[in-house]
Design an enzyme around this catalytic site. Structure first.
Site, PDB file in Angstrom:
ATOM      1  N   ASP A  12      -1.429 -34.746 -13.883  1.00  0.00           N
ATOM      2  CA  ASP A  12      -2.592 -34.710 -13.172  1.00  0.00           C
ATOM      3  C   ASP A  12      -2.974 -33.185 -12.817  1.00  0.00           C
ATOM      4  O   ASP A  12      -3.630 -32.847 -11.851  1.00  0.00           O
ATOM      5  CB  ASP A  12      -2.988 -35.373 -11.697  1.00  0.00           C
ATOM      6  N   GLY A  14      -4.860 -31.416 -14.618  1.00  0.00           N
ATOM      7  CA  GLY A  14      -6.458 -30.966 -15.087  1.00  0.00           C
ATOM      8  C   GLY A  14      -6.047 -30.548 -16.375  1.00  0.00           C
ATOM      9  O   GLY A  14      -7.014 -29.982 -17.071  1.00  0.00           O
ATOM     10  N   LYS A  15      -5.132 -31.306 -17.301  1.00  0.00           N
ATOM     11  CA  LYS A  15      -5.045 -31.112 -18.682  1.00  0.00           C
ATOM     12  C   LYS A  15      -6.126 -31.486 -19.556  1.00  0.00           C
ATOM     13  O   LYS A  15      -6.712 -30.978 -20.528  1.00  0.00           O
ATOM     14  CB  LYS A  15      -3.706 -31.987 -19.111  1.00  0.00           C
ATOM     15  N   ALA A  38      -1.275 -42.349 -19.131  1.00  0.00           N
ATOM     16  CA  ALA A  38      -2.132 -40.897 -18.847  1.00  0.00           C
ATOM     17  C   ALA A  38      -3.495 -41.267 -18.309  1.00  0.00           C
ATOM     18  O   ALA A  38      -4.071 -42.276 -18.826  1.00  0.00           O
ATOM     19  CB  ALA A  38      -2.087 -40.198 -20.106  1.00  0.00           C
ATOM     20  N   GLY A  39      -4.102 -40.496 -17.559  1.00  0.00           N
ATOM     21  CA  GLY A  39      -5.465 -40.565 -17.210  1.00  0.00           C
ATOM     22  C   GLY A  39      -6.144 -39.146 -17.243  1.00  0.00           C
ATOM     23  O   GLY A  39      -5.471 -38.245 -16.363  1.00  0.00           O
ATOM     24  N   HIS A  40      -6.784 -38.587 -18.149  1.00  0.00           N
ATOM     25  CA  HIS A  40      -7.317 -37.357 -18.229  1.00  0.00           C
ATOM     26  C   HIS A  40      -8.691 -37.325 -18.110  1.00  0.00           C
ATOM     27  O   HIS A  40      -9.461 -37.742 -18.781  1.00  0.00           O
ATOM     28  CB  HIS A  40      -7.034 -36.735 -19.708  1.00  0.00           C
ATOM     29  N   GLN A 222       1.405 -36.710 -19.407  1.00  0.00           N
ATOM     30  CA  GLN A 222       2.310 -36.448 -18.234  1.00  0.00           C
ATOM     31  C   GLN A 222       2.750 -35.008 -17.874  1.00  0.00           C
ATOM     32  O   GLN A 222       1.883 -34.190 -18.118  1.00  0.00           O
ATOM     33  CB  GLN A 222       3.582 -37.380 -18.468  1.00  0.00           C
ATOM     34  N   ASP A 331     -10.156 -23.717  -6.230  1.00  0.00           N
ATOM     35  CA  ASP A 331     -11.157 -24.210  -5.086  1.00  0.00           C
ATOM     36  C   ASP A 331     -10.854 -24.911  -4.055  1.00  0.00           C
ATOM     37  O   ASP A 331     -11.242 -24.792  -2.775  1.00  0.00           O
ATOM     38  CB  ASP A 331     -12.383 -24.675  -5.850  1.00  0.00           C
TER      39      ASP A 331
HETATM   40  P1  GDP Z   1      -4.805 -34.635 -15.885  1.00  0.00           P
HETATM   41  O1  GDP Z   1      -4.099 -35.666 -16.079  1.00  0.00           O
HETATM   42  O2  GDP Z   1      -3.920 -33.502 -16.123  1.00  0.00           O
HETATM   43  O3  GDP Z   1      -5.796 -34.538 -17.191  1.00  0.00           O
HETATM   44  O4  GDP Z   1      -5.629 -34.509 -14.520  1.00  0.00           O
HETATM   45  P2  GDP Z   1      -6.476 -35.721 -14.041  1.00  0.00           P
HETATM   46  O5  GDP Z   1      -7.798 -35.814 -14.626  1.00  0.00           O
HETATM   47  O6  GDP Z   1      -5.667 -36.757 -13.773  1.00  0.00           O
HETATM   48  O7  GDP Z   1      -6.716 -35.086 -12.480  1.00  0.00           O
HETATM   49  C1  GDP Z   1      -7.318 -33.945 -12.613  1.00  0.00           C
HETATM   50  C2  GDP Z   1      -8.319 -34.120 -11.161  1.00  0.00           C
HETATM   51  O8  GDP Z   1      -8.863 -32.646 -11.051  1.00  0.00           O
HETATM   52  C3  GDP Z   1      -9.783 -34.585 -12.272  1.00  0.00           C
HETATM   53  O9  GDP Z   1     -10.430 -35.525 -11.350  1.00  0.00           O
HETATM   54  C4  GDP Z   1     -10.325 -33.312 -12.493  1.00  0.00           C
HETATM   55  O10 GDP Z   1     -11.832 -33.891 -12.666  1.00  0.00           O
HETATM   56  C5  GDP Z   1     -10.131 -32.314 -11.359  1.00  0.00           C
HETATM   57  N1  GDP Z   1     -10.243 -31.109 -11.431  1.00  0.00           N
HETATM   58  C6  GDP Z   1      -9.607 -30.357 -12.936  1.00  0.00           C
HETATM   59  N2  GDP Z   1      -9.811 -29.162 -12.608  1.00  0.00           N
HETATM   60  C7  GDP Z   1     -10.203 -28.595 -11.189  1.00  0.00           C
HETATM   61  C8  GDP Z   1     -10.311 -27.823 -10.461  1.00  0.00           C
HETATM   62  O11 GDP Z   1     -10.340 -26.646 -10.891  1.00  0.00           O
HETATM   63  N3  GDP Z   1     -11.124 -27.929  -9.237  1.00  0.00           N
HETATM   64  C9  GDP Z   1     -11.277 -29.051  -8.760  1.00  0.00           C
HETATM   65  N4  GDP Z   1     -11.795 -29.472  -7.425  1.00  0.00           N
HETATM   66  N5  GDP Z   1     -11.245 -30.291  -9.425  1.00  0.00           N
HETATM   67  C10 GDP Z   1     -10.358 -30.148 -10.668  1.00  0.00           C
HETATM   68  P1  IMO Z   2      -1.326 -37.602 -16.766  1.00  0.00           P
HETATM   69  O1  IMO Z   2      -1.114 -37.571 -18.486  1.00  0.00           O
HETATM   70  C1  IMO Z   2       0.761 -38.651 -13.089  1.00  0.00           C
HETATM   71  C2  IMO Z   2       4.285 -41.278 -13.357  1.00  0.00           C
HETATM   72  C3  IMO Z   2       4.276 -42.606 -12.768  1.00  0.00           C
HETATM   73  C4  IMO Z   2       5.458 -42.962 -12.265  1.00  0.00           C
HETATM   74  C5  IMO Z   2       6.399 -42.393 -13.713  1.00  0.00           C
HETATM   75  C6  IMO Z   2       6.678 -43.375 -14.584  1.00  0.00           C
HETATM   76  O2  IMO Z   2      -2.651 -38.175 -16.322  1.00  0.00           O
HETATM   77  O3  IMO Z   2      -0.907 -36.445 -16.149  1.00  0.00           O
HETATM   78  P2  IMO Z   2       5.435 -44.734 -16.357  1.00  0.00           P
HETATM   79  O4  IMO Z   2       4.371 -45.620 -16.151  1.00  0.00           O
HETATM   80  O5  IMO Z   2       5.137 -43.396 -17.309  1.00  0.00           O
HETATM   81  O6  IMO Z   2       6.756 -45.402 -16.652  1.00  0.00           O
HETATM   82  O7  IMO Z   2       5.657 -44.127 -14.943  1.00  0.00           O
HETATM   83  O8  IMO Z   2       5.466 -41.255 -14.219  1.00  0.00           O
HETATM   84  N1  IMO Z   2       3.184 -41.000 -14.358  1.00  0.00           N
HETATM   85  C7  IMO Z   2       2.300 -40.069 -14.196  1.00  0.00           C
HETATM   86  N2  IMO Z   2       2.035 -39.249 -12.951  1.00  0.00           N
HETATM   87  N3  IMO Z   2       0.042 -38.441 -14.043  1.00  0.00           N
HETATM   88  C8  IMO Z   2       0.574 -38.966 -15.316  1.00  0.00           C
HETATM   89  O9  IMO Z   2      -0.225 -38.866 -16.545  1.00  0.00           O
HETATM   90  C9  IMO Z   2       1.503 -40.012 -15.392  1.00  0.00           C
HETATM   91  N4  IMO Z   2       2.017 -40.820 -16.237  1.00  0.00           N
HETATM   92  C10 IMO Z   2       3.101 -41.335 -15.708  1.00  0.00           C
HETATM   93  O10 IMO Z   2       3.543 -42.520 -11.594  1.00  0.00           O
HETATM   94  O11 IMO Z   2       6.041 -41.963 -11.101  1.00  0.00           O
HETATM   95 MG    MG Z   3      -4.107 -37.608 -15.074  1.00  0.00          MG
END
Ligand code: GDP
Ligand code: IMO
Ligand code: MG
Length: 425
Positions: A12, A14-15, A38-40, A222, A331
């Site tokens: 998480d 910000g990938k 994953a949740g991007h 991840q 920020d």
């Molecule tokens: P990922 O799994 O690495 O793609 O990241 P996620 O999408 O799960 O979580 C990143 C969160 O931070 C999302 O809600 C993005 O919209 C937000 N985000 C990404 N970059 C920034 C930033 O520079 N500032 C802020 N405030 N939010 C950001």
């Molecule tokens: P993105 O791509 C954050 C964590 C789970 C748990 C561990 C194992 O959005 O960064 P799993 O379901 O993979 O067997 O869970 O890994 N986890 C993540 N944490 N971001 C993710 O993906 C994750 N994918 C799995 O919370 O601790």
């Molecule tokens: Mg994520």
């Protein structure tokens, strides 16, 4: 220029946002591991898109998106996501491809994931996303998995029947209710037609494109500290989200990779169980969670938050060979009068670890060593150039670079696409 992008912390970072930014100059975006755990997130204008399996490059028409052989794909999650992508107005036909070598996450893998997690004692729970990831990878390495290509075979539904019967032995041994094989057959039968148009030999597709000079972007899910080999085992996911995974998970040679970008949140978060040396359980942690919107994009769980940990970032730099960092969420730190960087873990007898220990027990007897720096206490989300940043923010970033190595390639100062500063890539 072919790029691998990986998460440097516990996910998480910000990938998704950075992939979306870099897709402008790519032709093909490839997911190489993980699954719908994953949740991007990508924010464009006032729209927020969350992708779980489909590469984040899909939001750019004309770019190819590939689910590589290293991914474990839940066909139901995928179908749902494909419908969503189409409802957002993006096309899939001709530019979305799934490897026939990728493994599938089946309903019984999800059932086993949940039953295993429920059976684990307090303190041993992993806090998985419940998406069946571990059991699907276990089936893969145990050589009894189900590959995407299997749906094309005439005996696919028989295979489903046999696999359910086999999985039921594990499910019932874990104290959960068995699945009905005939119900599973009914569930999976319509999927064949739906997925067929996207299934292909992605090794051929990728190499064909490489030979024609296409530019590739490999999208890690991840992160380094969740890597099955390099992360905080056993509190990890079941794949290799580190740079090497891009080769094994897509079928390209390391020689095809030109650069590695690590995504680094300018503080630290973790969702699920496991050690987290700089975790803040106080008001500062709550401020990071609120300002950063730190709630899981997949499960909605509140993320644990803490100060920046230079020990893990340095470790990620080495393990992945990070050339450039994409630093995100500057920020979120705007409000703090003081910001802290962890430079080591101090054991009770005074010894300081400056590299990440393999034995997690060690961390139980350690506390983080912090360097404190003055905050900048002004808004940065409107800033469009590095030079315009507050001096203290520049000092914070410079100090991190000094500690962890690598160059600053991209800086993100907000969730929206426009709040991305290109620095040196
Ligand atoms: P990922 O799994 O690495 O793609 O990241 P996620 O999408 O799960 O979580 C990143 C969160 O931070 C999302 O809600 C993005 O919209 C937000 N985000 C990404 N970059 C920034 C930033 O520079 N500032 C802020 N405030 N939010 C950001
Ligand atoms: P993105 O791509 C954050 C964590 C789970 C748990 C561990 C194992 O959005 O960064 P799993 O379901 O993979 O067997 O869970 O890994 N986890 C993540 N944490 N971001 C993710 O993906 C994750 N994918 C799995 O919370 O601790
Ligand atoms: Mg994520």
């Amino acid at each position: 220029m072919n790029t691998v992008l990986v998460g440097a912390q516990w996910g998480d970072e910000g990938k998704g946002k950075v992939i979306d930014f870099l897709t402008e100059e790519a032709d093909v975006v490839v997911r190489f591991q993980g699954g719908s755990n994953a949740g991007h997130t990508v924010v464009v204008g006032d729209r927020k898109y969350v992708l779980h399996l489909v590469p984040s490059g899909i939001l750019h028409e004309g770019k190819h998106c590939v689910i590589g052989n290293g991914v474990v794909m839940d066909p139901f999650d995928l179908m749902r996501e494909l419908e969503q992508v189409e409802s957002w107005g993006f096309t899939l036909k001709g530019r979305f491809h799934i490897s026939e070598r990728a493994h599938m996450v089946m309903q019984w893998h999800r059932a086993i994931d949940k039953a295993e997690e429920a059976a684990r004692a307090e303190g041993a729970k992993i806090g998985t996303t419940g998406r069946g990831i571990g059991p699907a990878y276990a089936a893969k390495v145990g050589r009894y998995g189900m590959r995407v290509g299997d749906i094309l075979k005439p005996d696919f539904l028989d295979l489903v029947r046999r696999q359910v019967a086999e999985a039921n032995r594990t499910i019932t041994a874990l104290g959960a209710l068995p699945l009905d094989p005939e119900e599973m057959v009914k569930l999976y039968a319509p999927m064949v037609q739906a997925l067929m148009p996207y299934v292909t030999d992605t090794i051929e597709f990728i190499h064909d494109k490489l030979e024609k000079g296409a530019t590739f972007l490999f999208e890690g899910a991840q992160a380094t500290m969740l890597d099955i080999d390099f992360g905080t085992y056993p509190f990890v996911t079941s794949s290799n989200p580190t740079a090497g995974g891009a080769c094994t998970g897509s079928g390209v040679s390391p020689r095809a990779i030109d650069r590695v970008i690590g995504v680094l949140k300018l503080y630290t978060t973790r969702v699920g169980e496991g050690p987290f040396p700089t975790e803040l359980l106080d008001d500062d942690g709550e401020t990071l969670r609120k300002r950063g919107g730190e709630f899981g994009a997949t499960t909605g769980r509140p993320r644990r938050c803490g100060w920046f940990d230079a020990v893990i970032a340095r470790y990620a730099q080495r393990v992945n060979g990070v050339d450039f960092w994409a630093m995100t969420k500057l920020d979120v730190l705007d409000a703090f009068p003081v910001v802290k960087i962890c430079t080591g873990y101090r054991r009770k007898d005074g010894f300081v670890y400056t590299t990440f220990p393999a034995d997690l027990e060690v961390l139980k007897w350690c506390e983080p060593v912090y360097e404190e720096m003055p905050g900048w206490q002004c808004e940065t989300s409107h800033i469009t150039s590095y030079d315009a940043l507050p001096e203290n923010a520049k000092k914070y970033i410079s100090r991190i670079l000094e500690l962890v190595g690598g160059k600053l390639g991209v800086l993100s100062v907000g969730p929206a696409r426009e709040t991305t500063l290109r620095i040196s890539i």
